[in-house]
Design a protein around this motif. Structure first.
Motif, mmCIF file in Angstrom:
data_model
loop_
_atom_site.group_PDB
_atom_site.id
_atom_site.type_symbol
_atom_site.label_atom_id
_atom_site.label_comp_id
_atom_site.label_asym_id
_atom_site.label_seq_id
_atom_site.Cartn_x
_atom_site.Cartn_y
_atom_site.Cartn_z
ATOM 1 N N PRO A 76 0.818 -1.149 0.017
ATOM 2 C CA PRO A 76 0.080 -0.122 -0.298
ATOM 3 C C PRO A 76 0.859 1.227 -0.144
ATOM 4 N N ARG A 77 0.503 2.133 -0.636
ATOM 5 C CA ARG A 77 1.019 3.556 -0.680
ATOM 6 C C ARG A 77 -0.004 4.694 -1.074
ATOM 7 N N ALA A 78 0.565 5.828 -0.578
ATOM 8 C CA ALA A 78 -0.320 7.151 -0.556
ATOM 9 C C ALA A 78 -0.240 7.525 -2.186
ATOM 10 N N LEU A 79 -1.236 8.050 -2.426
ATOM 11 C CA LEU A 79 -1.543 8.814 -3.912
ATOM 12 C C LEU A 79 -2.211 10.278 -3.798
ATOM 13 N N LYS A 80 -2.013 10.936 -4.716
ATOM 14 C CA LYS A 80 -2.568 12.118 -5.179
ATOM 15 C C LYS A 80 -3.096 12.191 -6.325
ATOM 16 N N LEU A 81 -4.475 11.676 -6.507
ATOM 17 C CA LEU A 81 -5.260 11.761 -7.562
ATOM 18 C C LEU A 81 -6.488 12.223 -7.480
ATOM 19 N N PRO A 82 -6.612 13.602 -7.245
ATOM 20 C CA PRO A 82 -7.848 14.082 -7.124
ATOM 21 C C PRO A 82 -9.002 13.759 -8.247
ATOM 22 N N GLY A 83 -10.287 13.485 -7.808
ATOM 23 C CA GLY A 83 -11.082 13.116 -8.759
ATOM 24 C C GLY A 83 -11.544 11.666 -9.466
ATOM 25 N N ILE A 84 -10.558 10.951 -9.022
ATOM 26 C CA ILE A 84 -10.309 9.452 -9.640
ATOM 27 C C ILE A 84 -11.643 8.807 -9.078
ATOM 28 N N GLY A 85 -11.840 8.945 -7.860
ATOM 29 C CA GLY A 85 -13.054 8.076 -7.578
ATOM 30 C C GLY A 85 -12.446 6.688 -6.952
ATOM 31 N N GLU A 152 2.781 -3.241 -10.282
ATOM 32 C CA GLU A 152 3.221 -4.383 -11.091
ATOM 33 C C GLU A 152 2.230 -5.631 -10.797
ATOM 34 N N HIS A 153 1.391 -5.415 -10.018
ATOM 35 C CA HIS A 153 0.764 -6.636 -9.348
ATOM 36 C C HIS A 153 -0.805 -5.944 -9.140
ATOM 37 N N TYR A 154 -1.681 -6.882 -9.191
ATOM 38 C CA TYR A 154 -3.152 -6.728 -8.807
ATOM 39 C C TYR A 154 -3.499 -8.343 -8.289
ATOM 40 N N PRO A 155 -4.432 -8.011 -7.539
ATOM 41 C CA PRO A 155 -5.971 -7.223 -7.530
ATOM 42 C C PRO A 155 -5.435 -6.098 -6.550
ATOM 43 N N VAL A 156 -6.092 -5.008 -6.865
ATOM 44 C CA VAL A 156 -5.509 -3.444 -6.200
ATOM 45 C C VAL A 156 -6.801 -2.598 -6.286
ATOM 46 N N LEU A 157 -6.995 -1.759 -5.108
ATOM 47 C CA LEU A 157 -8.042 -0.734 -5.239
ATOM 48 C C LEU A 157 -7.349 0.544 -5.314
ATOM 49 N N ILE A 158 -7.472 1.359 -6.327
ATOM 50 C CA ILE A 158 -7.116 2.772 -6.284
ATOM 51 C C ILE A 158 -7.923 3.862 -5.890
#
Length: 170
Positions: A76-85, A152-158
């Motif tokens: 897991p890691r932090a992201l900054k993707l405003p509006g992606i849902g 590189e891998h899935y399954p993942v929630l973004i």
């Protein structure tokens, strides 16, 4: 230009909309014409000849393969993707099916949309849809997304704030 002239120009605009435009001064800059090319444009000759667009069905895009992504553990890691849902990536492999089954209710609650980035057939896609009938699942190559997110891998929630295999109610 004083306020009275500005108000007069605004009031007169509807009446002048069909009048010829006269350029009084050209102070340089770039033309805005390219931004307006698509507005009320005449159809291209090629578009006129083609009366019906090609008939695309979901089955015509299968199988979908994303060589950059394989089933595995996602840190897991932090992201900054405003509006992606909420967006999740899965495949038709056993690990993805188990993850989808375990998280379908929470993903539905979040309004998440699924990208099936590795799927071999319509039957495999239907099997995933049976596991989570209330979720939207679309077969889509995830190569660009994988490169941009260094994934590189899935399954993942973004989500707009994080990337993780753990799904929470929010």
């Amino acid at each position: 230009m004083n306020k009275l002239m500005l108000v007069g120009a605004i009031v007169a605009w509807p009446f002048l909309s069909h009048a010829e435009l006269n350029v009084i001064a050209d102070l340089g800059g770039k033309s805005a014409a390219p931004f307006y090319e698509g507005i009320n444009a005449e159809p291209q000759q090629q578009q006129q000849q083609q009366s019906n667009p090609p008939d695309y069905s979901e089955g015509s895009v299968l199988p979908v393969a994303t060589p950059e992504l394989t089933p595995g553990i996602v840190e897991p890691r932090a992201l900054k993707l405003p509006g992606i849902g909420a967006l999740f990536l899965i495949g038709d492999d056993d690990q993805s099916q188990e993850w989808l089954s375990r998280n379908a209710e929470l993903l539905t609650h979040r309004g998440a949309v699924g990208m099936v980035v590795n799927v071999s057939s319509s039957a495999s896609l239907q099997q995933l849809r049976q596991i989570a009938p209330n979720l939207q699942l679309a077969p889509v190559c995830g190569s660009d997304l994988a490169r941009r997110l260094k994934l590189e891998h899935y399954p993942v929630l973004i989500t707009e704030h994080s990337l993780s295999q753990q799904v929470s109610a929010q």
